[in-house]
Design a protein around this motif. Structure first.
Motif, PDB file in Angstrom:
ATOM      1  N   ARG A 774       0.843  -1.190   0.000  1.00  0.00           N
ATOM      2  CA  ARG A 774       0.000   0.000   0.000  1.00  0.00           C
ATOM      3  C   ARG A 774       0.879   1.241   0.000  1.00  0.00           C
ATOM      4  O   ARG A 774       2.012   1.229   0.504  1.00  0.00           O
ATOM      5  CB  ARG A 774      -0.941   0.008   1.204  1.00  0.00           C
ATOM      6  N   ILE A 775       0.362   2.321  -0.537  1.00  0.00           N
ATOM      7  CA  ILE A 775       1.048   3.611  -0.526  1.00  0.00           C
ATOM      8  C   ILE A 775      -0.017   4.691  -0.481  1.00  0.00           C
ATOM      9  O   ILE A 775      -1.058   4.589  -1.142  1.00  0.00           O
ATOM     10  CB  ILE A 775       1.965   3.783  -1.759  1.00  0.00           C
ATOM     11  N   GLY A 776       0.232   5.733   0.345  1.00  0.00           N
ATOM     12  CA  GLY A 776      -0.782   6.752   0.484  1.00  0.00           C
ATOM     13  C   GLY A 776      -0.202   8.105   0.848  1.00  0.00           C
ATOM     14  O   GLY A 776       0.973   8.227   1.215  1.00  0.00           O
ATOM     15  N   VAL A 777      -1.043   9.113   0.759  1.00  0.00           N
ATOM     16  CA  VAL A 777      -0.659  10.476   1.107  1.00  0.00           C
ATOM     17  C   VAL A 777      -1.846  11.134   1.803  1.00  0.00           C
ATOM     18  O   VAL A 777      -3.015  10.843   1.499  1.00  0.00           O
ATOM     19  CB  VAL A 777      -0.242  11.278  -0.153  1.00  0.00           C
ATOM     20  N   GLY A 778      -1.540  12.003   2.777  1.00  0.00           N
ATOM     21  CA  GLY A 778      -2.612  12.660   3.501  1.00  0.00           C
ATOM     22  C   GLY A 778      -2.079  13.784   4.355  1.00  0.00           C
ATOM     23  O   GLY A 778      -0.890  14.156   4.290  1.00  0.00           O
ATOM     24  N   SER A 779      -2.957  14.343   5.172  1.00  0.00           N
ATOM     25  CA  SER A 779      -2.573  15.477   6.011  1.00  0.00           C
ATOM     26  C   SER A 779      -2.008  14.988   7.337  1.00  0.00           C
ATOM     27  O   SER A 779      -2.400  13.934   7.842  1.00  0.00           O
ATOM     28  CB  SER A 779      -3.784  16.376   6.256  1.00  0.00           C
ATOM     29  N   ASN A 780      -1.119  15.776   7.884  1.00  0.00           N
ATOM     30  CA  ASN A 780      -0.506  15.437   9.158  1.00  0.00           C
ATOM     31  C   ASN A 780      -1.521  15.334  10.284  1.00  0.00           C
ATOM     32  O   ASN A 780      -1.326  14.577  11.236  1.00  0.00           O
ATOM     33  CB  ASN A 780       0.551  16.484   9.533  1.00  0.00           C
ATOM     34  N   ASP A 781      -2.578  16.106  10.224  1.00  0.00           N
ATOM     35  CA  ASP A 781      -3.576  16.121  11.294  1.00  0.00           C
ATOM     36  C   ASP A 781      -4.650  15.048  11.113  1.00  0.00           C
ATOM     37  O   ASP A 781      -5.657  15.057  11.820  1.00  0.00           O
ATOM     38  CB  ASP A 781      -4.219  17.500  11.404  1.00  0.00           C
ATOM     39  N   GLU A 782      -4.442  14.107  10.150  1.00  0.00           N
ATOM     40  CA  GLU A 782      -5.348  12.982   9.913  1.00  0.00           C
ATOM     41  C   GLU A 782      -6.716  13.421   9.397  1.00  0.00           C
ATOM     42  O   GLU A 782      -7.673  12.638   9.414  1.00  0.00           O
ATOM     43  CB  GLU A 782      -5.528  12.157  11.195  1.00  0.00           C
ATOM     44  N   ARG A 783      -6.830  14.666   8.941  1.00  0.00           N
ATOM     45  CA  ARG A 783      -8.111  15.127   8.409  1.00  0.00           C
ATOM     46  C   ARG A 783      -8.510  14.346   7.165  1.00  0.00           C
ATOM     47  O   ARG A 783      -9.694  14.114   6.911  1.00  0.00           O
ATOM     48  CB  ARG A 783      -8.043  16.625   8.085  1.00  0.00           C
ATOM     49  N   TRP A 784      -7.529  13.951   6.390  1.00  0.00           N
ATOM     50  CA  TRP A 784      -7.817  13.125   5.217  1.00  0.00           C
ATOM     51  C   TRP A 784      -6.594  12.291   4.882  1.00  0.00           C
ATOM     52  O   TRP A 784      -5.462  12.642   5.200  1.00  0.00           O
ATOM     53  CB  TRP A 784      -8.222  13.989   4.023  1.00  0.00           C
ATOM     54  N   PHE A 785      -6.844  11.162   4.262  1.00  0.00           N
ATOM     55  CA  PHE A 785      -5.753  10.293   3.817  1.00  0.00           C
ATOM     56  C   PHE A 785      -6.264   9.459   2.657  1.00  0.00           C
ATOM     57  O   PHE A 785      -7.348   8.870   2.712  1.00  0.00           O
ATOM     58  CB  PHE A 785      -5.276   9.378   4.950  1.00  0.00           C
ATOM     59  N   LEU A 786      -5.470   9.420   1.571  1.00  0.00           N
ATOM     60  CA  LEU A 786      -5.810   8.667   0.360  1.00  0.00           C
ATOM     61  C   LEU A 786      -4.756   7.590   0.159  1.00  0.00           C
ATOM     62  O   LEU A 786      -3.555   7.877   0.138  1.00  0.00           O
ATOM     63  CB  LEU A 786      -5.853   9.594  -0.858  1.00  0.00           C
ATOM     64  N   GLU A 787      -5.216   6.347  -0.002  1.00  0.00           N
ATOM     65  CA  GLU A 787      -4.288   5.208  -0.034  1.00  0.00           C
ATOM     66  C   GLU A 787      -4.614   4.290  -1.206  1.00  0.00           C
ATOM     67  O   GLU A 787      -5.775   3.976  -1.473  1.00  0.00           O
ATOM     68  CB  GLU A 787      -4.397   4.435   1.284  1.00  0.00           C
ATOM     69  N   LEU A 788      -3.577   3.866  -1.906  1.00  0.00           N
ATOM     70  CA  LEU A 788      -3.679   2.845  -2.947  1.00  0.00           C
ATOM     71  C   LEU A 788      -3.142   1.548  -2.361  1.00  0.00           C
ATOM     72  O   LEU A 788      -2.056   1.527  -1.782  1.00  0.00           O
ATOM     73  CB  LEU A 788      -2.853   3.250  -4.172  1.00  0.00           C
ATOM     74  N   TRP A 789      -3.899   0.444  -2.490  1.00  0.00           N
ATOM     75  CA  TRP A 789      -3.510  -0.814  -1.849  1.00  0.00           C
ATOM     76  C   TRP A 789      -3.718  -2.001  -2.791  1.00  0.00           C
ATOM     77  O   TRP A 789      -4.493  -1.939  -3.743  1.00  0.00           O
ATOM     78  CB  TRP A 789      -4.300  -1.047  -0.560  1.00  0.00           C
ATOM     79  N   GLY A 790      -3.012  -3.055  -2.494  1.00  0.00           N
ATOM     80  CA  GLY A 790      -3.169  -4.312  -3.227  1.00  0.00           C
ATOM     81  C   GLY A 790      -2.880  -5.486  -2.310  1.00  0.00           C
ATOM     82  O   GLY A 790      -1.980  -5.422  -1.476  1.00  0.00           O
ATOM     83  N   ARG A 791      -3.652  -6.557  -2.483  1.00  0.00           N
ATOM     84  CA  ARG A 791      -3.457  -7.765  -1.672  1.00  0.00           C
ATOM     85  C   ARG A 791      -3.267  -8.958  -2.611  1.00  0.00           C
ATOM     86  O   ARG A 791      -3.880  -9.031  -3.666  1.00  0.00           O
ATOM     87  CB  ARG A 791      -4.650  -7.994  -0.740  1.00  0.00           C
ATOM     88  N   ASN A 792      -2.398  -9.888  -2.174  1.00  0.00           N
ATOM     89  CA  ASN A 792      -2.033 -11.038  -3.015  1.00  0.00           C
ATOM     90  C   ASN A 792      -1.608 -10.546  -4.399  1.00  0.00           C
ATOM     91  O   ASN A 792      -2.148 -10.960  -5.433  1.00  0.00           O
ATOM     92  CB  ASN A 792      -3.181 -12.036  -3.122  1.00  0.00           C
ATOM     93  N   LEU A 793      -0.616  -9.673  -4.397  1.00  0.00           N
ATOM     94  CA  LEU A 793      -0.232  -9.000  -5.632  1.00  0.00           C
ATOM     95  C   LEU A 793       0.286  -9.947  -6.703  1.00  0.00           C
ATOM     96  O   LEU A 793       0.187  -9.657  -7.898  1.00  0.00           O
ATOM     97  CB  LEU A 793       0.826  -7.933  -5.321  1.00  0.00           C
ATOM     98  N   THR A 794       0.859 -11.074  -6.315  1.00  0.00           N
ATOM     99  CA  THR A 794       1.354 -12.031  -7.305  1.00  0.00           C
ATOM    100  C   THR A 794       0.262 -13.001  -7.760  1.00  0.00           C
ATOM    101  O   THR A 794       0.524 -13.907  -8.542  1.00  0.00           O
ATOM    102  CB  THR A 794       2.537 -12.827  -6.731  1.00  0.00           C
ATOM    103  N   ASP A 795      -0.957 -12.804  -7.253  1.00  0.00           N
ATOM    104  CA  ASP A 795      -2.121 -13.596  -7.653  1.00  0.00           C
ATOM    105  C   ASP A 795      -1.885 -15.095  -7.451  1.00  0.00           C
ATOM    106  O   ASP A 795      -2.130 -15.919  -8.347  1.00  0.00           O
ATOM    107  CB  ASP A 795      -2.475 -13.308  -9.115  1.00  0.00           C
TER     108      ASP A 795
END
Length: 848
Positions: A774-795
C-alpha cells in the motif's frame, strides 16, 4: 528446500539484531537520534499489563498496525500473525482458526472451537459465528497455547482477543470509502462524543460492503446455463456503545450490535478431477472443468449457493473499584442465525442439493464475574462464569434427477458395460431377481431427507482463580486453576423420503442393509463378490436415503467435568530482558455429532435405538519456555518461545466423500518454536516487524474401527504447515506543507501442507507466498488520507481446503494401507475452496 528455507527464515529473524547492534552502536547517546517503542498494554491475563511483562506467548497488534494492513475480519489476521491459520469452506460462516496446528474442521456445529474468539470480552460460540467485519479496532491479541484458566473451555489451542474502539468524551468521528476491483464498494463511518460531560459518552459505528465474487459461476437451470459469480459480499453492520462513568469508582460499557449478510457463497472449483468421472458428468449433460485448472476460478452448479446470516447481540461490562480490589461483571446475550442453499456435488449435474430446510439458530447467554486485586506481593484474581447455549439446526440433503443414472454408470462400470440403468440392474442382482424397479424410478429427484432437526442445549459453569506472587523484585510465580462443569442434551427428529431403491434394500435385508446382506451371503458368495455388493448397497443407501432413524431419532445427554490450570515462573534478567517457563492445561468440550449416524442396535419394525453420537472432550497439556526483550535503547522488541503440547482425544471431523465422520484421536502432539520482533530502525519513520513459527505435529495413537481415521496414525495434522514466516515493512515520511506519506509491504510464507482432514495426498497444497502492499498520502492532522492498496499481488492460487467431490468416486479401500495412501486412486475426484485472488483498490479516509 525445506531446510534452506528454515535457515533463511532464522537468519531473517536474527538479522534485525545484528543490524540494530551496528546501527545503534553508532547513534547511542545522540539526543533524539532514535524513537522509542511504546508500551503495548494487553489483557491476556484479564488485567491490563505490559505485553513484555506477561509470561504468555502473545502477539498484539494496535490500531495503526491493523489499519495499515487492512485487517477487517479474523481471516485477514493471518497476514500479521505467524502460526495462525484461518480457513473457510462451504460457507464463510464455516470458518475455522488454528493455532500451533490445532483446530477443528468447522462444517459440523456439534464440534466447538479450539481457538476461542472473544470480542469486547464476549465469547463467540463458534469461529464462524465470530466471522464478520470487525469495524473500528483498538487492538487484537493472539494468545497461543491453552488459555483454559482465565478464558475457559474451547480455548485449548489459543485465543483471538479482539477489542473495538470505545466511546470518548471528546467529540469526533471518522469516515472511510473503499473502492476496488471486483466492483468493491465499502463505506464505513463512526461518531463519538459526550452525552453527559465526564459521565456518559457514546460511539456509533456503521459499515456497508458490496463486492462481486472471485469465482465465475456457470449456473445450469434445465437446459440453460447462466454465467454469474460466487464468493461475493453484501452485508451491513451497526454497533452502538455507551460509556458510563457515574463516579470515580464505577465504569460501565454497554454495547449493542446488528449485522446482516446476504451473499452467494461458497462454491468449490475442480482441484484434481478424474477424467472418467468428468466424462460421465459430460455424458449426462453436466459440466466440470477437465482437466482441472484451479487458477481459472471456474465453478459449476445447478443450485445457487445462497447464505443469509443475521447476527446481533447485547453486552454490558461494569468495573467497580473497591479498596484494593476491582469487581468486573460481563453480561451478554447473542443471537445468530443462518439459512443457506447449496449444490452439494459442485458440478452442473443434478446429483444432490440443499434447497430448503437448511438453517442454524444459535442463542447464547453468558455471565462472568471477576474480582481482582493486589495485596502486598500478591496479585490475585477469583471469578465465576455461567453460560447457556441453545442450538437448533435443520438439514435437508436431497437427490437430484441425475443421481440415479450417474450412480448406475458407476455401479456397472466394473462389468465393462456401464449403463444409466445400473441401479435397477444392481438391485435385481442383489435380491436374486426378487425386486425389479423400473428404470428412472429407483432414486427420483427430491427423494432423500425431508427434514432433519437437531436441538442441543449446553449449560456450563465454572469457578477459577489466577494469581501471581512476586517472590523477589525479579522473580515471580503465577498459578491458576479452573473447574468447569458442562451438561449437554440433544434431541433430533428425522424424516426421510426414502428412494425406492434404498427402501427395497431395507425391506429385503433390514434397516442396516449392508450388514444384513453381508450376513446373508457370507459363505455363499466369494469374499470379493460380497465386498462389491456391500459397497454397492452403501452407495444406493447413502445416509440421506436410510429411514432407520425416522421412528426413533436421538435423545442423548452427557456431562463433562474438567480441571484446567497453569503454573508459570518468570525471571527478569535485566530491566529489559525477561525469561519465563511453565505448564498450562486446557480443554475443549465434548459433544455430539449433529449428523446422521447409524451405530446403535436395531429393533425390527421400529428402527435404531440408543444411537450414540457423542465424542469425548479434547484436552491439551502444554509446556513452554520463552523470553521477552526490549533491546538497544528501547528500539527493538524481540520475543520468542519453545513449546511442546500433548493432546488427548483430539476431535477430528472428516468428510469421507458422502458424510462427515467424527472420531477422537487418542494421542497427538505438537511442538515447535515461535519468534516475533518489532524494530524501529535508525531511518526515521521506517519500522520493520515480523515473525517466524516452526510447528511439528503428529497423530500418535489412534484406536478406531474406521480405516479412514486409522490411516492417519503417524501423520501430521491437516492444515498445519511446518514453517510460517511473516514480514511487514512500514514507512512514514513528512512531505512538508502539512502532508505525510505512508508506504507499507507485508508478506506471508507458509510451507506445504495437506488441506484435507484425511491427509489424502491429492489434497496437498504446495508452499506459497502472499504479498500485500500500500502507498498513500494525507494530512498530518489525519483530516484526510488517500491510499492505494493491493493484496495477493502475485495472484497466488491456493486451496484453503480440498475435499472429495461428493459421491464422485474415491480411492479403493480408503485407509487400508495403514496411512501410506498407496491404494489405487480409482476414480477419486477432488474440489477445493480457494483463497482470495489478487485484489486492489483505493481508500479515502477522513477524521474529525
Amino acid at each position: 528446500m525445506k531446510m534452506k528455507f528454515v535457515r533463511a527464515a532464522l537468519l531473517a529473524a536474527a538479522s534485525p539484531i545484528v543490524l540494530a547492534g551496528g546501527a545503534f552502536a553508532q547513534t547511542a547517546g545522540e539526543p533524539g537520534a532514535q524513537r522509542q517503542l511504546e508500551v503495548i498494554t494487553v489483557t491476556a491475563q484479564q488485567r491490563e499489563q505490559s505485553l513484555q511483562d506477561v509470561p504468555v506467548a502473545v502477539s498484539a497488534f494496535n490500531q495503526a498496525q491493523l489499519e495499515n494492513s487492512g485487517i477487517q475480519d479474523i481471516k485477514d489476521l493471518i497476514a500479521l500473525a505467524p502460526g495462525l491459520m484461518v480457513t473457510s469452506t462451504q460457507s464463510e460462516t464455516i470458518t475455522t482458526a488454528r493455532v500451533r496446528g490445532v483446530g477443528t474442521v468447522g462444517d459440523n456445529f456439534g464440534l466447538e472451537s479450539s481457538v476461542g474468539v472473544y470480542i469486547d470480552g464476549v465469547f463467540r460460540a463458534r469461529n464462524g459465528v465470530g466471522f464478520g467485519d470487525l469495524g473500528e479496532l483498538e487492538r487484537i491479541e493472539v494468545l497461543r497455547g491453552p488459555q483454559g484458566t482465565l478464558f475457559g473451555k474451547n480455548t485449548s489451542a489459543g485465543v483471538l482477543n479482539i477489542m473495538t474502539q470505545q466511546p470518548e468524551f471528546e467529540f469526533g468521528g471518522q469516515a472511510e470509502l473503499q473502492v476496488g476491483n471486483y466492483d468493491l464498494r465499502r463505506l464505513s463511518g463512526s461518531i463519538t462524543g459526550p452525552i453527559v460531560e465526564d459521565q456518559l459518552a457514546f460511539r456509533l459505528f456503521a459499515v456497508t460492503n458490496q463486492r462481486d465474487g472471485f469465482t465465475t459461476m456457470n449456473l445450469r437451470d434445465g437446459g440453460t446455463t447462466t454465467v454469474t459469480d460466487s464468493e461475493n459480499q453484501d452485508y451491513y453492520s451497526i454497533r452502538g456503545q455507551l460509556l458510563w462513568t457515574p463516579s470515580a469508582t464505577v465504569t460501565g460499557r454497554i454495547i449493542a450490535d446488528f449485522s446482516d449478510r446476504s451473499e452467494f457463497c461458497c462454491s468449490a472449483v475442480q482441484w484434481d478431477y478424474d477424467p472418467t468421472i468428468a466424462g460421465i458428468v459430460g455424458m449426462l449433460g453436466g459440466q466440470v472443468l477437465s482437466p482441472a485448472d484451479p487458477s481459472a476460478r471456474q465453478a459449476f452448479a445447478n443450485t445457487p449457493y445462497q447464505q443469509d446470516v443475521t447476527d446481533w447481540g447485547l453486552s454490558a461490562e461494569f468495573d467497580v473499584d473497591f479498596d484494593g480490589a476491582t469487581l468486573t461483571s460481563i453480561t451478554a446475550f447473542r443471537h445468530w442465525e443462518n439459512e443457506r442453499t447449496q449444490d452439494v456435488d459442485y458440478s452442473s449435474l443434478d446429483i444432490a442439493n440443499r434447497l430448503d430446510g437448511n438453517f442454524t439458530d444459535l442463542d447464547r447467554f453468558s455471565q462472568e464475574f471477576r474480582l481482582q486485586g493486589v495485596r502486598g506481593n500478591l496479585d490475585w484474581l477469583v471469578g465465576g462464569f455461567y453460560s447457556r447455549e441453545e442450538l437448533e439446526l435443520g438439514d435437508s440433503i436431497r437427490f437430484g434427477a441425475d443421481w440415479e443414472p450417474f450412480l448406475g454408470i458407476l455401479l456397472t462400470a466394473p462389468s465393462g458395460t456401464p449403463s444409466p440403468a445400473g441401479v435397477s440392474q444392481t438391485i435385481s442382482s442383489l435380491t436374486g431377481g426378487a425386486v425389479n424397479i423400473p428404470v428412472g424410478s429407483a432414486i427420483t429427484a427430491g427423494s432423500g431427507v425431508n427434514q432433519d432437526i437437531y436441538n442441543q442445549t449446553a449449560t456450563s459453569w465454572a469457578i477459577f482463580t489466577h494469581n501471581t506472587y512476586q517472590l523477589t523484585d525479579r522473580f515471580a510465580i503465577t498459578g491458576g486453576l479452573r473447574y468447569t462443569r458442562e451438561e449437554k442434551d440433544v434431541t433430533a427428529s428425522f424424516s426421510t423420503n426414502s428412494p425406492a431403491a434404498c427402501a427395497a434394500l431395507e425391506g429385503a435385508f433390514g434397516l442396516n442393509p449392508v450388514s444384513g446382506w453381508v450376513g446373508a451371503t457370507t459363505g455363499v458368495l466369494p469374499d470379493a463378490t460380497v465386498t462389491g455388493g456391500a459397497v454397492a448397497i452403501g452407495n444406493i443407501c447413502l445416509p440421506y436415503a436410510r429411514s432407520g432413524l425416522d421412528n426413533t431419532g436421538y435423545d442423548q445427554s452427557r456431562t463433562d467435568e474438567e480441571v484446567s490450570g497453569t503454573l508459570r515462573a518468570q525471571f527478569d534478567i535485566t530491566d529489559d530482558v525477561m525469561i519465563y517457563g511453565g505448564y498450562s492445561r486446557g480443554f475443549k468440550a465434548g459433544g455430539f455429532n449433529l449428523d446422521r449416524q447409524f451405530n446403535g442396535p436395531v429393533t425390527p419394525g421400529v428402527g435404531y435405538t440408543n444411537v450414540d453420537t457423542s465424542f469425548a472432550p479434547e484436552t491439551i497439556s502444554a509446556w513452554e519456555a520463552g523470553f521477552k526483550s526490549t533491546l538497544f535503547g528501547n528500539v527493538l522488541q524481540l520475543n520468542g518461545n519453545f513449546f511442546y503440547q500433548d493432546i488427548e482425544d483430539f476431535q477430528l471431523n472428516t468428510f469421507n466423500g458422502t458424510a462427515f465422520v467424527v472420531e477422537s484421536v487418542d494421542e497427538a502432539r505438537s511442538y515447535g518454536a515461535e519468534f516475533d520482533f518489532l524494530w524501529l530502525t535508525p531511518v526515521d519513520g521506517l519500522d520493520i516487524s515480523g515473525g517466524y513459527a516452526y510447528v511439528n505435529t503428529e497423530y500418535q495413537t489412534i484406536t478406531t474401527t474406521d480405516p479412514l481415521i486409522a490411516a492417519l496414525e503417524g501423520q501430521s495434522f491437516s492444515l498445519s504447515p511446518e514453517n510460517f514466516f511473516n514480514l511487514a515493512v512500514n514507512y512514514e515520511r513528512d512531505l512538508g506543507g502539512n502532508l505525510i506519506t505512508r508506504m507499507g509491504l507485508d508478506t506471508r510464507y507458509v510451507s506445504g501442507y495437506n488441506t484435507g482432514s484425511d491427509n489424502d495426498p491429492e489434497k496437498f497444497q504446495e508452499s506459497f507466498t502472499v504479498l500485500n502492499a500500500r502507498i498513500g498520502v494525507g494530512s498530518n492532522d489525519e483530516r484526510w488520507f488517500l491510499e492505494l492498496w493491493g493484496r495477493n499481488l502475485t495472484d497466488e492460487t491456493y486451496a484453503q481446503v480440498a475435499i472429495d467431490a461428493f459421491a464422485q468416486g474415491r480411492r479403493g479401500t480408503a485407509g487400508a494401507d495403514g496411512g501410506e495412501w498407496t491404494q489405487p486412486r480409482n476414480t477419486a475426484s477432488y474440489a477445493a475452496f480457494l483463497g482470495a485472488p489478487r485484489t486492489y483498490g483505493i481508500t479515502l479516509r477522513t477524521r474529525f
